[in-house]
Design an enzyme around this catalytic site. Structure first.
Site, PDB file in Angstrom:
ATOM      1  N   SER A 106       0.822  -1.204   0.000  1.00  0.00           N
ATOM      2  CA  SER A 106       0.000   0.000   0.000  1.00  0.00           C
ATOM      3  C   SER A 106       0.858   1.256   0.000  1.00  0.00           C
ATOM      4  O   SER A 106       0.347   2.339  -0.230  1.00  0.00           O
ATOM      5  CB  SER A 106      -0.921  -0.004   1.215  1.00  0.00           C
ATOM      6  OG  SER A 106      -0.210  -0.406   2.345  1.00  0.00           O
ATOM      7  N   HIS A 165      -2.851  -3.102  -6.169  1.00  0.00           N
ATOM      8  CA  HIS A 165      -3.237  -2.783  -4.785  1.00  0.00           C
ATOM      9  C   HIS A 165      -4.738  -2.985  -4.574  1.00  0.00           C
ATOM     10  O   HIS A 165      -5.556  -2.254  -5.152  1.00  0.00           O
ATOM     11  CB  HIS A 165      -2.811  -1.346  -4.446  1.00  0.00           C
ATOM     12  CG  HIS A 165      -3.070  -0.988  -3.025  1.00  0.00           C
ATOM     13  ND1 HIS A 165      -3.451   0.264  -2.614  1.00  0.00           N
ATOM     14  CD2 HIS A 165      -3.011  -1.739  -1.883  1.00  0.00           C
ATOM     15  CE1 HIS A 165      -3.613   0.266  -1.302  1.00  0.00           C
ATOM     16  NE2 HIS A 165      -3.357  -0.936  -0.845  1.00  0.00           N
ATOM     17  N   GLU A 221      -5.875  -0.632  -7.611  1.00  0.00           N
ATOM     18  CA  GLU A 221      -4.952   0.333  -8.207  1.00  0.00           C
ATOM     19  C   GLU A 221      -3.885  -0.463  -8.962  1.00  0.00           C
ATOM     20  O   GLU A 221      -3.218  -1.317  -8.369  1.00  0.00           O
ATOM     21  CB  GLU A 221      -4.299   1.191  -7.119  1.00  0.00           C
ATOM     22  CG  GLU A 221      -5.292   2.114  -6.426  1.00  0.00           C
ATOM     23  CD  GLU A 221      -4.669   2.889  -5.264  1.00  0.00           C
ATOM     24  OE1 GLU A 221      -4.856   4.110  -5.211  1.00  0.00           O
ATOM     25  OE2 GLU A 221      -4.009   2.268  -4.407  1.00  0.00           O
ATOM     26  N   ASN A 255      -4.341   5.973  -0.784  1.00  0.00           N
ATOM     27  CA  ASN A 255      -3.685   6.322   0.480  1.00  0.00           C
ATOM     28  C   ASN A 255      -3.100   7.730   0.473  1.00  0.00           C
ATOM     29  O   ASN A 255      -2.924   8.330   1.534  1.00  0.00           O
ATOM     30  CB  ASN A 255      -2.626   5.279   0.834  1.00  0.00           C
ATOM     31  CG  ASN A 255      -3.265   4.052   1.454  1.00  0.00           C
ATOM     32  OD1 ASN A 255      -4.322   4.151   2.067  1.00  0.00           O
ATOM     33  ND2 ASN A 255      -2.653   2.905   1.288  1.00  0.00           N
TER      34      ASN A 255
HETATM   35  N1  CAA Z   1     -16.884 -11.781   2.467  1.00  0.00           N
HETATM   36  C1  CAA Z   1     -18.177 -11.887   2.166  1.00  0.00           C
HETATM   37  N2  CAA Z   1     -19.132 -11.079   2.693  1.00  0.00           N
HETATM   38  C2  CAA Z   1     -18.735 -10.164   3.593  1.00  0.00           C
HETATM   39  C3  CAA Z   1     -17.370 -10.011   3.978  1.00  0.00           C
HETATM   40  C4  CAA Z   1     -16.424 -10.872   3.369  1.00  0.00           C
HETATM   41  N3  CAA Z   1     -15.100 -10.815   3.635  1.00  0.00           N
HETATM   42  N4  CAA Z   1     -17.285  -9.003   4.885  1.00  0.00           N
HETATM   43  C5  CAA Z   1     -18.550  -8.544   5.081  1.00  0.00           C
HETATM   44  N5  CAA Z   1     -19.418  -9.235   4.306  1.00  0.00           N
HETATM   45  C6  CAA Z   1     -20.853  -9.035   4.185  1.00  0.00           C
HETATM   46  C7  CAA Z   1     -21.562  -9.166   5.524  1.00  0.00           C
HETATM   47  O1  CAA Z   1     -21.873 -10.504   5.798  1.00  0.00           O
HETATM   48  C8  CAA Z   1     -22.799  -8.336   5.292  1.00  0.00           C
HETATM   49  O2  CAA Z   1     -23.780  -9.094   4.625  1.00  0.00           O
HETATM   50  P1  CAA Z   1     -25.356  -8.775   4.857  1.00  0.00           P
HETATM   51  O3  CAA Z   1     -25.570  -7.374   4.319  1.00  0.00           O
HETATM   52  O4  CAA Z   1     -26.046  -9.812   4.079  1.00  0.00           O
HETATM   53  O5  CAA Z   1     -25.537  -8.871   6.335  1.00  0.00           O
HETATM   54  C9  CAA Z   1     -22.356  -7.239   4.327  1.00  0.00           C
HETATM   55  O6  CAA Z   1     -21.105  -7.695   3.775  1.00  0.00           O
HETATM   56  C10 CAA Z   1     -22.146  -5.948   5.028  1.00  0.00           C
HETATM   57  O7  CAA Z   1     -21.322  -6.165   6.153  1.00  0.00           O
HETATM   58  P2  CAA Z   1     -21.640  -5.611   7.611  1.00  0.00           P
HETATM   59  O8  CAA Z   1     -23.104  -5.595   7.864  1.00  0.00           O
HETATM   60  O9  CAA Z   1     -20.753  -6.353   8.556  1.00  0.00           O
HETATM   61  O10 CAA Z   1     -21.084  -4.138   7.638  1.00  0.00           O
HETATM   62  P3  CAA Z   1     -21.169  -2.933   6.615  1.00  0.00           P
HETATM   63  O11 CAA Z   1     -22.528  -2.767   6.039  1.00  0.00           O
HETATM   64  O12 CAA Z   1     -20.541  -1.798   7.331  1.00  0.00           O
HETATM   65  O13 CAA Z   1     -20.235  -3.336   5.403  1.00  0.00           O
HETATM   66  C11 CAA Z   1     -17.995  -3.005   4.683  1.00  0.00           C
HETATM   67  C12 CAA Z   1     -18.933  -3.747   5.621  1.00  0.00           C
HETATM   68  C13 CAA Z   1     -18.238  -3.473   3.237  1.00  0.00           C
HETATM   69  C14 CAA Z   1     -16.602  -3.408   5.106  1.00  0.00           C
HETATM   70  C15 CAA Z   1     -18.259  -1.472   4.750  1.00  0.00           C
HETATM   71  O14 CAA Z   1     -18.300  -1.054   6.084  1.00  0.00           O
HETATM   72  C16 CAA Z   1     -17.200  -0.661   4.040  1.00  0.00           C
HETATM   73  O15 CAA Z   1     -17.230  -0.527   2.836  1.00  0.00           O
HETATM   74  N6  CAA Z   1     -16.266  -0.100   4.838  1.00  0.00           N
HETATM   75  C17 CAA Z   1     -15.141   0.654   4.302  1.00  0.00           C
HETATM   76  C18 CAA Z   1     -14.052  -0.306   3.972  1.00  0.00           C
HETATM   77  C19 CAA Z   1     -12.866   0.393   3.438  1.00  0.00           C
HETATM   78  O16 CAA Z   1     -12.760   1.602   3.368  1.00  0.00           O
HETATM   79  N7  CAA Z   1     -11.887  -0.422   3.032  1.00  0.00           N
HETATM   80  C20 CAA Z   1     -10.627   0.089   2.532  1.00  0.00           C
HETATM   81  C21 CAA Z   1      -9.652   0.155   3.649  1.00  0.00           C
HETATM   82  S1  CAA Z   1      -8.124   0.797   3.122  1.00  0.00           S
HETATM   83  C22 CAA Z   1      -7.335  -0.540   2.474  1.00  0.00           C
HETATM   84  O17 CAA Z   1      -7.754  -1.643   2.505  1.00  0.00           O
HETATM   85  C23 CAA Z   1      -6.039  -0.336   1.789  1.00  0.00           C
HETATM   86  C24 CAA Z   1      -4.916   0.211   2.493  1.00  0.00           C
HETATM   87  O18 CAA Z   1      -3.886   0.312   1.843  1.00  0.00           O
HETATM   88  C25 CAA Z   1      -4.917   0.652   3.883  1.00  0.00           C
END
Ligand code: CAA
Length: 297
Positions: free
Chosen positions: A119, A142, A154, A192
Protein backbone atom coordinates in the site's frame (compact mmCIF):
# COMPACT_ATOMS: atom_id res chain seq x y z
CA UNK A 1 1.10 -14.93 -22.68
CA UNK A 2 -2.34 -15.71 -21.29
CA UNK A 3 -2.76 -15.61 -17.52
CA UNK A 4 -4.02 -19.02 -16.36
CA UNK A 5 -2.35 -19.78 -13.07
CA UNK A 6 -2.11 -17.27 -10.22
CA UNK A 7 0.36 -17.44 -7.35
CA UNK A 8 -0.31 -15.50 -4.15
CA UNK A 9 2.34 -14.84 -1.54
CA UNK A 10 0.90 -14.53 1.94
CA UNK A 11 -2.42 -15.89 3.23
CA UNK A 12 -3.24 -13.13 5.70
CA UNK A 13 -6.25 -10.82 5.41
CA UNK A 14 -5.22 -9.45 2.01
CA UNK A 15 -3.55 -12.54 0.54
CA UNK A 16 -6.46 -14.85 1.38
CA UNK A 17 -8.92 -12.32 -0.07
CA UNK A 18 -6.89 -12.00 -3.27
CA UNK A 19 -6.64 -15.80 -3.59
CA UNK A 20 -10.39 -16.14 -3.08
CA UNK A 21 -11.14 -13.54 -5.74
CA UNK A 22 -8.67 -15.13 -8.22
CA UNK A 23 -10.13 -18.61 -7.72
CA UNK A 24 -13.63 -17.12 -7.89
CA UNK A 25 -12.77 -15.62 -11.29
CA UNK A 26 -11.81 -19.09 -12.59
CA UNK A 27 -8.03 -19.06 -12.16
CA UNK A 28 -6.10 -21.98 -10.73
CA UNK A 29 -4.62 -20.36 -7.63
CA UNK A 30 -1.84 -21.41 -5.29
CA UNK A 31 -1.09 -19.54 -2.08
CA UNK A 32 2.27 -19.67 -0.32
CA UNK A 33 2.65 -19.08 3.41
CA UNK A 34 5.51 -19.71 5.84
CA UNK A 35 3.63 -22.35 7.87
CA UNK A 36 0.74 -24.81 7.53
CA UNK A 37 -0.97 -23.12 10.47
CA UNK A 38 -1.09 -19.80 8.65
CA UNK A 39 -2.46 -21.49 5.52
CA UNK A 40 -5.15 -23.14 7.65
CA UNK A 41 -6.07 -19.82 9.24
CA UNK A 42 -6.23 -18.02 5.88
CA UNK A 43 -8.29 -20.78 4.26
CA UNK A 44 -10.66 -20.65 7.25
CA UNK A 45 -11.33 -16.99 6.42
CA UNK A 46 -11.97 -17.89 2.76
CA UNK A 47 -14.45 -20.59 3.84
CA UNK A 48 -16.34 -18.09 5.99
CA UNK A 49 -16.50 -15.53 3.22
CA UNK A 50 -17.63 -18.09 0.61
CA UNK A 51 -20.28 -19.34 3.04
CA UNK A 52 -21.63 -15.75 3.36
CA UNK A 53 -21.85 -15.41 -0.42
CA UNK A 54 -23.52 -18.83 -0.71
CA UNK A 55 -26.00 -17.94 2.03
CA UNK A 56 -26.97 -14.78 0.14
CA UNK A 57 -27.24 -16.65 -3.16
CA UNK A 58 -24.40 -14.66 -4.76
CA UNK A 59 -22.78 -18.03 -5.54
CA UNK A 60 -24.30 -21.52 -5.68
CA UNK A 61 -23.14 -24.44 -3.53
CA UNK A 62 -21.66 -25.94 -6.71
CA UNK A 63 -19.64 -22.78 -7.45
CA UNK A 64 -18.49 -22.73 -3.83
CA UNK A 65 -17.04 -26.23 -4.34
CA UNK A 66 -15.44 -25.27 -7.67
CA UNK A 67 -13.74 -22.24 -6.13
CA UNK A 68 -12.36 -24.42 -3.34
CA UNK A 69 -11.05 -26.93 -5.89
CA UNK A 70 -9.16 -24.23 -7.76
CA UNK A 71 -7.37 -23.18 -4.56
CA UNK A 72 -4.34 -24.81 -2.97
CA UNK A 73 -1.91 -23.84 -0.24
CA UNK A 74 1.81 -24.51 0.03
CA UNK A 75 4.84 -23.60 2.13
CA UNK A 76 7.27 -23.98 -0.78
CA UNK A 77 8.23 -21.37 -3.35
CA UNK A 78 8.83 -24.07 -5.99
CA UNK A 79 5.10 -24.67 -6.40
CA UNK A 80 4.74 -21.13 -7.69
CA UNK A 81 7.34 -21.58 -10.42
CA UNK A 82 4.81 -22.20 -13.24
CA UNK A 83 2.47 -19.34 -12.28
CA UNK A 84 1.77 -16.68 -14.92
CA UNK A 85 1.38 -13.94 -12.34
CA UNK A 86 2.54 -13.74 -8.73
CA UNK A 87 0.70 -11.37 -6.41
CA UNK A 88 2.67 -10.66 -3.28
CA UNK A 89 0.79 -9.75 -0.10
CA UNK A 90 3.34 -10.51 2.62
CA UNK A 91 4.35 -8.32 5.56
CA UNK A 92 4.97 -4.64 4.69
CA UNK A 93 8.71 -4.86 5.11
CA UNK A 94 10.97 -3.85 2.23
CA UNK A 95 13.80 -6.23 3.11
CA UNK A 96 11.44 -9.22 3.45
CA UNK A 97 9.81 -8.37 0.14
CA UNK A 98 13.13 -7.92 -1.66
CA UNK A 99 14.40 -11.25 -0.31
CA UNK A 100 11.22 -13.01 -1.46
CA UNK A 101 11.32 -11.49 -4.96
CA UNK A 102 14.99 -12.36 -5.38
CA UNK A 103 14.27 -15.98 -4.53
CA UNK A 104 11.27 -16.19 -6.86
CA UNK A 105 13.01 -14.44 -9.74
CA UNK A 106 15.34 -17.42 -10.16
CA UNK A 107 12.50 -19.95 -9.87
CA UNK A 108 9.72 -18.50 -12.01
CA UNK A 109 9.54 -18.60 -15.80
CA UNK A 110 10.84 -15.52 -17.62
CA UNK A 111 7.30 -14.47 -18.65
CA UNK A 112 5.84 -14.45 -15.12
CA UNK A 113 4.50 -11.07 -14.07
CA UNK A 114 5.42 -9.96 -10.55
CA UNK A 115 2.83 -7.81 -8.77
CA UNK A 116 2.92 -6.37 -5.27
CA UNK A 117 -0.12 -5.55 -3.16
CA UNK A 118 1.91 -3.07 -1.11
CA UNK A 119 0.00 0.00 0.00
CA UNK A 120 2.95 2.35 0.35
CA UNK A 121 6.36 0.79 -0.35
CA UNK A 122 7.85 1.89 -3.66
CA UNK A 123 7.40 -0.72 -6.42
CA UNK A 124 10.68 0.50 -7.91
CA UNK A 125 12.59 -0.30 -4.72
CA UNK A 126 11.27 -3.87 -4.77
CA UNK A 127 11.72 -4.50 -8.47
CA UNK A 128 15.44 -3.59 -8.49
CA UNK A 129 16.19 -6.83 -6.65
CA UNK A 130 15.12 -8.80 -9.78
CA UNK A 131 16.71 -9.21 -13.23
CA UNK A 132 16.44 -6.39 -15.82
CA UNK A 133 13.95 -8.49 -17.87
CA UNK A 134 11.71 -9.06 -14.83
CA UNK A 135 11.83 -5.36 -13.95
CA UNK A 136 9.79 -4.63 -17.09
CA UNK A 137 7.20 -7.15 -15.89
CA UNK A 138 6.98 -5.77 -12.34
CA UNK A 139 3.89 -3.83 -11.30
CA UNK A 140 1.71 -2.96 -8.31
CA UNK A 141 -1.79 -4.44 -7.86
CA UNK A 142 -3.24 -2.78 -4.79
CA UNK A 143 -6.45 -4.33 -3.44
CA UNK A 144 -8.69 -3.06 -0.62
CA UNK A 145 -9.97 -4.72 2.50
CA UNK A 146 -12.27 -6.71 2.51
CA UNK A 147 -10.96 -7.86 -0.88
CA UNK A 148 -14.00 -9.98 -1.86
CA UNK A 149 -16.26 -6.91 -1.46
CA UNK A 150 -14.19 -3.87 -2.43
CA UNK A 151 -14.32 -3.25 -6.16
CA UNK A 152 -11.19 -1.15 -6.62
CA UNK A 153 -7.71 -2.23 -7.69
CA UNK A 154 -4.95 0.33 -8.21
CA UNK A 155 -2.73 -0.87 -11.05
CA UNK A 156 0.67 0.72 -10.53
CA UNK A 157 3.38 1.21 -13.14
CA UNK A 158 7.02 2.14 -12.69
CA UNK A 159 9.13 4.06 -15.18
CA UNK A 160 10.40 0.70 -16.52
CA UNK A 161 7.09 -1.18 -16.82
CA UNK A 162 6.49 -2.61 -20.30
CA UNK A 163 3.38 -1.02 -21.85
CA UNK A 164 1.80 -4.31 -22.96
CA UNK A 165 2.41 -5.94 -19.56
CA UNK A 166 0.75 -2.98 -17.88
CA UNK A 167 -2.31 -3.24 -20.12
CA UNK A 168 -2.44 -6.99 -19.47
CA UNK A 169 -2.45 -6.27 -15.73
CA UNK A 170 -5.30 -3.77 -16.14
CA UNK A 171 -7.26 -6.40 -18.06
CA UNK A 172 -6.42 -9.05 -15.44
CA UNK A 173 -7.88 -6.81 -12.70
CA UNK A 174 -11.08 -6.58 -14.79
CA UNK A 175 -11.16 -10.38 -15.15
CA UNK A 176 -11.05 -10.58 -11.35
CA UNK A 177 -14.32 -8.63 -11.38
CA UNK A 178 -12.64 -5.48 -10.09
CA UNK A 179 -12.54 -1.91 -11.37
CA UNK A 180 -8.93 -0.99 -12.20
CA UNK A 181 -7.52 2.52 -11.93
CA UNK A 182 -4.10 3.54 -13.25
CA UNK A 183 -1.58 4.97 -10.81
CA UNK A 184 2.07 5.93 -10.87
CA UNK A 185 4.68 4.58 -8.43
CA UNK A 186 4.43 7.36 -5.84
CA UNK A 187 4.10 6.23 -2.24
CA UNK A 188 0.43 5.69 -1.34
CA UNK A 189 -0.68 5.74 -4.99
CA UNK A 190 -4.12 7.42 -5.27
CA UNK A 191 -6.21 6.14 -2.35
CA UNK A 192 -3.69 6.32 0.48
CA UNK A 193 -2.35 9.64 -0.80
CA UNK A 194 -5.77 11.06 0.13
CA UNK A 195 -6.86 8.66 2.87
CA UNK A 196 -3.77 8.79 5.10
CA UNK A 197 -3.74 12.61 5.68
CA UNK A 198 -7.51 12.40 6.38
CA UNK A 199 -7.05 9.64 8.98
CA UNK A 200 -4.11 11.43 10.60
CA UNK A 201 -6.05 14.71 10.69
CA UNK A 202 -8.93 12.94 12.44
CA UNK A 203 -6.51 11.85 15.18
CA UNK A 204 -5.18 15.41 15.44
CA UNK A 205 -8.76 16.69 15.74
CA UNK A 206 -9.30 14.19 18.57
CA UNK A 207 -6.06 15.28 20.27
CA UNK A 208 -7.18 18.92 20.02
CA UNK A 209 -10.58 18.18 21.54
CA UNK A 210 -12.59 19.08 18.42
CA UNK A 211 -14.90 16.12 19.06
CA UNK A 212 -15.06 12.69 20.68
CA UNK A 213 -14.17 9.43 18.92
CA UNK A 214 -17.85 8.62 18.44
CA UNK A 215 -18.86 12.13 17.34
CA UNK A 216 -16.06 12.40 14.76
CA UNK A 217 -16.98 8.95 13.39
CA UNK A 218 -20.69 9.79 13.31
CA UNK A 219 -19.97 13.12 11.58
CA UNK A 220 -18.10 11.53 8.70
CA UNK A 221 -20.64 8.71 8.36
CA UNK A 222 -23.81 10.76 8.47
CA UNK A 223 -22.44 14.07 7.19
CA UNK A 224 -20.65 12.64 4.17
CA UNK A 225 -22.12 9.17 3.70
CA UNK A 226 -18.83 7.35 4.31
CA UNK A 227 -19.42 3.66 5.19
CA UNK A 228 -17.20 3.97 8.30
CA UNK A 229 -15.91 6.92 10.32
CA UNK A 230 -12.11 7.44 10.42
CA UNK A 231 -11.57 5.71 13.80
CA UNK A 232 -13.69 2.67 12.93
CA UNK A 233 -11.80 2.48 9.65
CA UNK A 234 -8.42 2.85 11.40
CA UNK A 235 -9.30 -0.01 13.75
CA UNK A 236 -10.47 -2.06 10.75
CA UNK A 237 -7.31 -1.47 8.67
CA UNK A 238 -5.04 -1.84 11.74
CA UNK A 239 -3.38 1.06 13.54
CA UNK A 240 0.06 -0.53 13.26
CA UNK A 241 -0.44 -0.71 9.48
CA UNK A 242 -1.74 2.87 9.37
CA UNK A 243 1.27 4.08 11.40
CA UNK A 244 3.67 2.18 9.15
CA UNK A 245 2.13 3.55 5.95
CA UNK A 246 2.24 7.10 7.37
CA UNK A 247 5.93 6.73 8.25
CA UNK A 248 6.77 5.56 4.72
CA UNK A 249 4.77 8.38 3.15
CA UNK A 250 6.33 10.94 5.49
CA UNK A 251 9.79 9.72 4.49
CA UNK A 252 8.89 9.89 0.81
CA UNK A 253 7.29 13.35 0.75
CA UNK A 254 8.73 15.01 3.93
CA UNK A 255 5.40 16.74 4.43
CA UNK A 256 3.74 17.35 7.79
CA UNK A 257 0.37 16.03 6.61
CA UNK A 258 1.84 12.50 6.43
CA UNK A 259 3.51 12.66 9.88
CA UNK A 260 1.92 10.22 12.38
CA UNK A 261 0.49 12.14 15.37
CA UNK A 262 1.92 11.30 18.85
CA UNK A 263 -1.31 9.58 19.94
CA UNK A 264 -1.14 7.11 17.04
CA UNK A 265 2.47 6.27 17.87
CA UNK A 266 1.64 5.69 21.53
CA UNK A 267 -1.34 3.50 20.71
CA UNK A 268 0.85 1.32 18.49
CA UNK A 269 3.58 1.15 21.15
CA UNK A 270 0.94 0.09 23.69
CA UNK A 271 -0.33 -2.69 21.41
CA UNK A 272 -3.65 -1.01 20.59
CA UNK A 273 -3.74 -2.10 16.94
CA UNK A 274 -7.51 -2.02 16.47
CA UNK A 275 -9.84 -4.94 15.80
CA UNK A 276 -7.09 -7.51 15.39
CA UNK A 277 -5.70 -6.94 18.91
CA UNK A 278 -9.11 -6.37 20.50
CA UNK A 279 -8.55 -2.67 21.29
CA UNK A 280 -7.81 0.45 19.29
CA UNK A 281 -9.94 3.59 19.25
CA UNK A 282 -12.69 1.21 20.37
CA UNK A 283 -12.69 -1.76 22.73
CA UNK A 284 -13.94 -4.88 20.93
CA UNK A 285 -13.20 -7.34 23.71
CA UNK A 286 -16.63 -7.35 25.39
CA UNK A 287 -19.01 -7.05 22.43
CA UNK A 288 -17.24 -6.95 19.03
CA UNK A 289 -20.44 -5.89 17.26
CA UNK A 290 -21.03 -2.96 19.65
CA UNK A 291 -17.56 -1.76 20.62
CA UNK A 292 -17.18 0.99 23.19
CA UNK A 293 -14.88 4.00 22.63
CA UNK A 294 -11.58 3.95 24.54
CA UNK A 295 -10.58 6.74 26.95
CA UNK A 296 -7.45 7.99 25.19
CA UNK A 297 -7.33 11.73 25.90
N1 CAA B 1 -16.88 -11.78 2.47
C1 CAA B 1 -18.18 -11.89 2.17
N2 CAA B 1 -19.13 -11.08 2.69
C2 CAA B 1 -18.73 -10.16 3.59
C3 CAA B 1 -17.37 -10.01 3.98
C4 CAA B 1 -16.42 -10.87 3.37
N3 CAA B 1 -15.10 -10.82 3.64
N4 CAA B 1 -17.28 -9.00 4.89
C5 CAA B 1 -18.55 -8.54 5.08
N5 CAA B 1 -19.42 -9.24 4.31
C6 CAA B 1 -20.85 -9.04 4.18
C7 CAA B 1 -21.56 -9.17 5.52
O1 CAA B 1 -21.87 -10.50 5.80
C8 CAA B 1 -22.80 -8.34 5.29
O2 CAA B 1 -23.78 -9.09 4.63
P1 CAA B 1 -25.36 -8.77 4.86
O3 CAA B 1 -25.57 -7.37 4.32
O4 CAA B 1 -26.05 -9.81 4.08
O5 CAA B 1 -25.54 -8.87 6.33
C9 CAA B 1 -22.36 -7.24 4.33
O6 CAA B 1 -21.11 -7.70 3.78
C10 CAA B 1 -22.15 -5.95 5.03
O7 CAA B 1 -21.32 -6.16 6.15
P2 CAA B 1 -21.64 -5.61 7.61
O8 CAA B 1 -23.10 -5.59 7.86
O9 CAA B 1 -20.75 -6.35 8.56
O10 CAA B 1 -21.08 -4.14 7.64
P3 CAA B 1 -21.17 -2.93 6.62
O11 CAA B 1 -22.53 -2.77 6.04
O12 CAA B 1 -20.54 -1.80 7.33
O13 CAA B 1 -20.24 -3.34 5.40
C11 CAA B 1 -17.99 -3.01 4.68
C12 CAA B 1 -18.93 -3.75 5.62
C13 CAA B 1 -18.24 -3.47 3.24
C14 CAA B 1 -16.60 -3.41 5.11
C15 CAA B 1 -18.26 -1.47 4.75
O14 CAA B 1 -18.30 -1.05 6.08
C16 CAA B 1 -17.20 -0.66 4.04
O15 CAA B 1 -17.23 -0.53 2.84
N6 CAA B 1 -16.27 -0.10 4.84
C17 CAA B 1 -15.14 0.65 4.30
C18 CAA B 1 -14.05 -0.31 3.97
C19 CAA B 1 -12.87 0.39 3.44
O16 CAA B 1 -12.76 1.60 3.37
N7 CAA B 1 -11.89 -0.42 3.03
C20 CAA B 1 -10.63 0.09 2.53
C21 CAA B 1 -9.65 0.15 3.65
S1 CAA B 1 -8.12 0.80 3.12
C22 CAA B 1 -7.33 -0.54 2.47
O17 CAA B 1 -7.75 -1.64 2.50
C23 CAA B 1 -6.04 -0.34 1.79
C24 CAA B 1 -4.92 0.21 2.49
O18 CAA B 1 -3.89 0.31 1.84
C25 CAA B 1 -4.92 0.65 3.88
Amino acid sequence: MEIRKVGVLGCGLMGSGIAQVAAGAGFETVVREVSDDLIKKGFGGIEKSLAKFAEKGTITAEQQGEIRNRLSGTTSFEELSDCDIIIEAIIENLEEKRKTYQQLDGLCKPETIFASNTSSISITEMMTTTSPERQQRFIGLHFFNPVPLMKLVEVVRTILTDESIYEQAVEFARRLGKVPVRAGDKSGFIVNRLLVPYMLDSIRALEEGVGSIEDIDTSMKLGLGYPMGPFTLGDFVGLDTTYYIAEIMFNEFREKRFAPPPLLKRMVLAGLYGRKSGRGFYDYTKDPKNPTPMKLI
